[in-house]
Scaffold this active site. Structure first.
Site, PDB file in Angstrom:
ATOM      1  N   ASP A 185       0.815  -1.218   0.000  1.00  0.00           N
ATOM      2  CA  ASP A 185       0.000   0.000   0.000  1.00  0.00           C
ATOM      3  C   ASP A 185       0.849   1.267   0.000  1.00  0.00           C
ATOM      4  OD1 ASP A 185       0.784  -0.759   2.590  1.00  0.00           O
ATOM      5  OD2 ASP A 185      -0.796   0.418   3.538  1.00  0.00           O
ATOM      6  N   HIS A 198      -3.068   7.945   7.549  1.00  0.00           N
ATOM      7  CA  HIS A 198      -2.990   6.477   7.541  1.00  0.00           C
ATOM      8  C   HIS A 198      -4.036   5.870   8.478  1.00  0.00           C
ATOM      9  CE1 HIS A 198      -1.166   2.406   7.888  1.00  0.00           C
ATOM     10  NE2 HIS A 198      -0.717   2.671   6.664  1.00  0.00           N
TER      11      HIS A 198
END
Length: 470
Positions: free
Chosen positions: A118, A390
């Site tokens: 990711d 995040h």
């Protein structure tokens, strides 16, 4: 068939309207969160004029996988004439296209925090877009900084997809993790290639701070001791900081620092603007620097040597000094304390806050930080502002909201409490933060000043003569 098509169209339209209403609520909640911010960063009000300083554009603020609201990790930092990317998760290419403030043609450096998908799966696609911007007879250099192995990943992906790269000069900077450095040391430089530069770390005491900044009033500057096991591996890095000088383009400096993220090599980045000095011709003359080429060298930030061997540094003849802005960008980590020696007093810290304090143990088990951990870190380094990102995709709906506050409000509150300040923001995709710099107008030397005064004097004389003739 017509009835089926009509039903599908109706269902699709209803789903679209539902998603749009959810997004409207989502954005209105973020507007409410921004009202609580009490810092000195300009939020979502970018100036269209030429910008001096750092402009942070959040391209992806989610963890692990994309949701309707967030893409995975990606952050662009725009500066005059260039753009640097920090992490490039899947979909970053599309996010750049949608952004009004990031131009593909200006991206010249990409920093990778670690090799989880990711954070890197978007690199091949992003590079393809950059290749498409290359003009004939122009071969720009693109530098990719990251852990050992980043060059192999990128080269393999580009080769297997038959992506032409002849139009650019693609260079890699690979960072050696502590274990490999301790076991092999300088021998690792032998694996360098013409397009891959291997960077070994400088070892510092993780508890050290700038003089006078330590909580006890004294700087801990004793050289660190590296403890090795019998097999040559690092025994413990708990009180050591491994710092990597990776970029210095004259205007900005970037240093990487190894941080803890489970068992894989991971790095935080410290982005610093070089101090800007305003040179005083009077001070230079007092030290024996004549008006001319040597004064020009000082104005460009270079030291000069006089005929008698005396070395004059720009700081010696500075009228005033602007220290420049400093931004710490930290990817996935359960412990960023190794950043202390280089990040102390940062103007802005970007730190993950994957979950709320309630799930802190789960975050630690997976190598991540909770909201209060991010706030505590920002407080420990005396940061001025903190931006959280995040976020776990568990917060993509209202399932974790309570009647009192939403999950994102909880994350913001917990981080602010731990930080001891309201200078905290929860980021969202395409958020734009401006960290303004000091206006950098043209520097005028004494000769130029004298010439301007002479011209003004001549104009005054001409006006006076003309007036007398009249």
């Amino acid at each position: 068939d017509d009835e089926r098509a009509e039903a599908l169209a109706s269902s699709s339209s209803a789903a679209f309207e539902q998603r749009r209403s959810i997004l409207q609520v989502y954005h209105s909640r973020y507007e409410a969160l921004l009202d609580k911010y009490d810092g000195d960063v300009v939020v979502n009000q970018p100036n269209k004029a030429e910008f001096t300083g750092f402009r942070l554009v959040f391209l992806g603020t989610g963890a692990t996988k994309p949701t309707h609201y967030r893409n995975v990790s990606g952050l662009a930092v725009a500066m005059p004439g260039k753009v640097w990317l920090f992490d490039c998760g899947d979909g970053t290419q599309r996010q750049v296209v949608k952004s009004e403030y990031v131009r593909e043609s200006r991206i010249n450096t990409i920093f990778v925090s670690h090799m989880h998908g990711d954070h890197v799966h978007g690199l091949p696609a992003m590079l393809t877009s950059i290749f498409g911007c290359v003009k004939e007879q122009h071969r720009p250099r693109i530098t990719i900084v990251g852990p050992i192995g980043i060059s192999k990943f990128v080269k393999t992906a580009l080769a297997l997809t038959y992506t032409p790269v002849g139009g650019i000069d693609l260079q890699f900077v690979e960072l050696v993790p502590p274990d490999l450095f301790v076991a092999h040391g300088e021998d690792l430089r032998s694996i360098q290639k013409h397009d891959v530069r291997i960077v070994l770390p400088e070892v510092m005491d993780a508890r050290s701070y700038p003089p006078g900044a330590d909580a006890d009033g004294d700087a801990r500057s004793a050289p660190p001791v590296i403890k090795r096991k019998k097999n040559g591996k690092l025994a413990s890095s708990g009180e050591l900081s491994f710092v990597y000088p990776v970029v210095d383009d004259g205007a900005h400096v970037v240093r990487a620092v190894h941080v803890k993220h489970k068992t894989i090599p991971a790095f935080g980045y410290m982005l610093e603007e070089r101090p800007h000095l305003t040179i005083s011709p009077e001070k230079a003359a007092a030290l024996g620097v004549p008006v001319g080429p040597q004064l020009g060298e000082l104005q460009r930030g270079n030291a000069v040597t006089l005929d008698d061997g005396t070395v004059i540094q720009p700081i010696d003849v500075a009228a005033n000094v602007d220290p420049g802005r400093r931004v710490a960008i930290i990817g996935d980590t359960e412990d960023a304390s190794a950043m202390h020696p280089v990040a102390y007093g940062a103007d802005l810290v970007v730190h993950e806050a994957t979950v709320t304090q309630q799930l802190e143990n789960k975050a630690l088990a997976n190598g991540h930080s909770s909201s209060n951990m991010a706030g505590a870190f920002a407080k420990s380094i005396g940061a001025r502002n903190l931006v959280l990102n995040h976020f776990s995709n568990r917060y993509c709906s209202d399932a974790h909201d309570t009647p009192e506050e939403t999950a994102m409000e909880t994350i913001l509150r917990e981080a602010s409490d731990a930080f001891g300040s309201n200078s905290v923001l929860t980021s969202h995709d395409h958020m734009v933060l401006d960290l303004p710099g000091v206006p950098r107008g043209p520097r005028v030397s004494r000769r130029q000043s004298q010439q301007q005064q002479q011209k003004q004097g001549k104009k005054k004389k001409i006006k006076k003569v003309t007036k007398n003739r009249r």
